[in-house]
Design a protein around this motif. Structure first.
Motif, mmCIF file in Angstrom:
data_model
loop_
_atom_site.group_PDB
_atom_site.id
_atom_site.type_symbol
_atom_site.label_atom_id
_atom_site.label_comp_id
_atom_site.label_asym_id
_atom_site.label_seq_id
_atom_site.Cartn_x
_atom_site.Cartn_y
_atom_site.Cartn_z
ATOM 1 N N UNK A 94 27.298 7.389 -3.260
ATOM 2 C CA UNK A 94 26.980 7.033 -1.875
ATOM 3 C C UNK A 94 26.063 5.811 -1.830
ATOM 4 N N UNK A 95 25.047 5.779 -2.706
ATOM 5 C CA UNK A 95 24.122 4.647 -2.727
ATOM 6 C C UNK A 95 24.844 3.367 -3.126
ATOM 7 N N UNK A 96 25.725 3.435 -4.127
ATOM 8 C CA UNK A 96 26.470 2.250 -4.561
ATOM 9 C C UNK A 96 27.373 1.737 -3.437
ATOM 10 N N UNK A 97 28.012 2.655 -2.734
ATOM 11 C CA UNK A 97 28.870 2.246 -1.615
ATOM 12 C C UNK A 97 28.056 1.571 -0.515
ATOM 13 N N UNK A 98 26.886 2.126 -0.209
ATOM 14 C CA UNK A 98 26.038 1.529 0.825
ATOM 15 C C UNK A 98 25.540 0.143 0.414
ATOM 16 N N UNK A 99 25.150 -0.007 -0.863
ATOM 17 C CA UNK A 99 24.716 -1.314 -1.337
ATOM 18 C C UNK A 99 25.864 -2.323 -1.286
ATOM 19 N N UNK A 100 27.058 -1.880 -1.692
ATOM 20 C CA UNK A 100 28.211 -2.771 -1.614
ATOM 21 C C UNK A 100 28.520 -3.176 -0.185
ATOM 22 N N UNK A 101 28.393 -2.221 0.745
ATOM 23 C CA UNK A 101 28.614 -2.536 2.146
ATOM 24 C C UNK A 101 27.590 -3.531 2.660
ATOM 25 N N UNK A 102 26.305 -3.378 2.221
ATOM 26 C CA UNK A 102 25.253 -4.302 2.648
ATOM 27 C C UNK A 102 25.507 -5.711 2.121
ATOM 28 N N UNK A 103 25.898 -5.811 0.833
ATOM 29 C CA UNK A 103 26.201 -7.123 0.258
ATOM 30 C C UNK A 103 27.385 -7.761 0.977
ATOM 31 N N UNK A 104 28.396 -6.962 1.280
ATOM 32 C CA UNK A 104 29.570 -7.483 1.981
ATOM 33 C C UNK A 104 29.193 -7.982 3.380
ATOM 34 N N UNK A 105 28.310 -7.230 4.071
ATOM 35 C CA UNK A 105 27.903 -7.621 5.424
ATOM 36 C C UNK A 105 27.172 -8.958 5.401
ATOM 37 N N UNK A 106 26.286 -9.154 4.422
ATOM 38 C CA UNK A 106 25.557 -10.419 4.333
ATOM 39 C C UNK A 106 26.476 -11.564 3.914
ATOM 40 N N UNK A 107 27.475 -11.244 3.102
ATOM 41 C CA UNK A 107 28.387 -12.312 2.676
ATOM 42 C C UNK A 107 29.231 -12.830 3.834
ATOM 43 N N UNK A 135 28.043 -13.301 6.832
ATOM 44 C CA UNK A 135 27.201 -14.079 7.731
ATOM 45 C C UNK A 135 27.285 -15.574 7.451
ATOM 46 N N UNK A 136 26.962 -16.352 8.467
ATOM 47 C CA UNK A 136 27.015 -17.809 8.344
ATOM 48 C C UNK A 136 25.672 -18.313 7.816
ATOM 49 N N UNK A 137 25.389 -17.968 6.555
ATOM 50 C CA UNK A 137 24.139 -18.364 5.911
ATOM 51 C C UNK A 137 24.441 -19.432 4.868
ATOM 52 N N UNK A 138 23.730 -20.531 4.947
ATOM 53 C CA UNK A 138 23.906 -21.621 3.980
ATOM 54 C C UNK A 138 22.932 -21.359 2.824
ATOM 55 N N UNK A 139 23.418 -20.663 1.799
ATOM 56 C CA UNK A 139 22.548 -20.270 0.693
ATOM 57 C C UNK A 139 22.082 -21.470 -0.112
ATOM 58 N N UNK A 140 22.823 -22.557 -0.074
ATOM 59 C CA UNK A 140 22.389 -23.764 -0.794
ATOM 60 C C UNK A 140 21.088 -24.298 -0.213
ATOM 61 N N UNK A 141 20.936 -24.179 1.098
ATOM 62 C CA UNK A 141 19.694 -24.617 1.736
ATOM 63 C C UNK A 141 18.515 -23.767 1.278
ATOM 64 N N UNK A 142 18.762 -22.472 1.109
ATOM 65 C CA UNK A 142 17.699 -21.580 0.621
ATOM 66 C C UNK A 142 17.217 -22.028 -0.752
ATOM 67 N N UNK A 143 18.175 -22.346 -1.640
ATOM 68 C CA UNK A 143 17.791 -22.803 -2.977
ATOM 69 C C UNK A 143 17.114 -24.163 -2.968
ATOM 70 N N UNK A 144 17.586 -25.067 -2.097
ATOM 71 C CA UNK A 144 17.006 -26.416 -2.052
ATOM 72 C C UNK A 144 15.588 -26.418 -1.493
ATOM 73 N N UNK A 145 15.318 -25.547 -0.526
ATOM 74 C CA UNK A 145 14.011 -25.543 0.139
ATOM 75 C C UNK A 145 13.020 -24.570 -0.489
#
Length: 316
Positions: free
Chosen positions: A43-56, A58-68
């Protein structure tokens, strides 16, 4: 006349584990199956996978996070966060010890003053206290202490001073209760014995009581400091450029608000992790004398695991 009874050697039961002389049969131990652990793990693994999928999604520019992440403004704000947190905690610790001693005093005046201080600063939100110090010039044009000190309030109440007073005075109230609990945890006989040796009340407190009380004071004080580190983000409201304000400034300018909030979160997690390790070693130091064996350090645990792995390899 007693008759002698001849014992037949064959009739004598053989010495051994069983009546027939055969060894006991080995017990077959069947381990208990914990199906609940497997279900909860899935159950915990499924919830974590669902959370990662939900964030993936999203319209988040992860390159900006690394650059800044190591932007000079972010690093400067990070330094200001550490400075104000350490300074406010130092002020709170000094005030906490002072008002804890006053709170335990038999003098009704000092006891009442300490109680009122703790009651006020614990009873009002730290955000409100920051705003009060920030707007102090609206009711006091000068800070006038007579012949000792006089200055315009606007010049005195800089963003750093406002943040220091707002966080430090509030923390002092909480630290006073923590220190008071630590002092009361020390047996009264310790103080009586030190008085019998000719020590004064101050010497007893400094040399006997406080060193023993530190075992009780350190754990909650470490938690308070970590909480202070996160609470320092509120000082952005009084124009002190700490980590959150620096991140927000860049986010508003570059149009990357969420990305910069992720940057601030990463640095807050890094700071709390570093100071948590420091708290562990500090608790371990003051635990000497109260435990038969001190808990192993992270490095000692790593070495023990490596040695176990090497012994397994050699056994193979």
């Amino acid at each position: 006349m007693t008759d002698k009874i001849d014992k037949d050697p064959a009739a004598t039961p053989p010495a051994g584990p069983g009546a027939s002389g055969t060894p006991y049969e080995a017990i077959k131990a069947i381990p208990v199956r914990h199906y609940g652990r497997w279900v909860s793990g899935v159950v915990v693994i499924v919830l974590l996978g669902w959370l990662v999928y939900a964030f993936s999604q999203g319209n988040v520019i992860w390159k900006t996070v690394g650059d800044k992440l190591f932007d000079p403004s972010i690093i400067a704000g990070l330094g200001n966060t550490v400075i104000i947190s350490v300074s406010a905690m130092a002020l709170g610790l000094v005030l906490g010890i002072l008002f804890a001693v006053m709170r335990l005093s038999k003098n009704p005046v000092t006891n009442t003053v300490a109680w009122l201080y703790i009651w006020f600063f614990r009873g009002t939100p730290v955000y409100v206290q920051l705003l009060v110090w920030f707007n102090l010039s609206l009711i006091f044009q000068y800070v006038n202490l007579g012949p000792i000190y006089k200055q315009e309030t606007v010049e005195l109440m800089t963003p750093f001073m406002v943040a220091l007073l707002g966080l430090g005075l509030n923390e002092g109230a909480y630290m006073a209760e923590i220190v008071r609990a630590g002092i009361q945890s020390v047996d009264e006989g310790q103080g009586e014995a030190s008085h019998a040796l000719g020590m004064t009340q101050t010497q007893t407190m400094r040399r006997v009581v406080l060193p023993q009380a530190m075992r009780v004071i350190i754990p909650p004080s470490g938690n308070e400091f970590i909480n202070m580190l996160k609470t320092s983000s509120l000082v952005s409201a009084v124009q002190y450029t700490e980590l959150l304000r620096a991140s927000s400034n860049i986010g508003s300018t570059a149009g990357a608000i969420m990305e910069m909030l992720f940057v601030a979160s990463i640095w807050y997690l890094a700071l709390t992790s570093v100071f948590s390790v420091g708290q562990y070693y500090l608790e371990r130091r003051y635990a000497r004398g109260s435990l038969r064996s001190l808990p192993p350090t992270p490095l000692q645990r790593l070495k023990a695991n490596l040695n176990m792995f090497r012994r397994t390899e050699v056994a193979k």
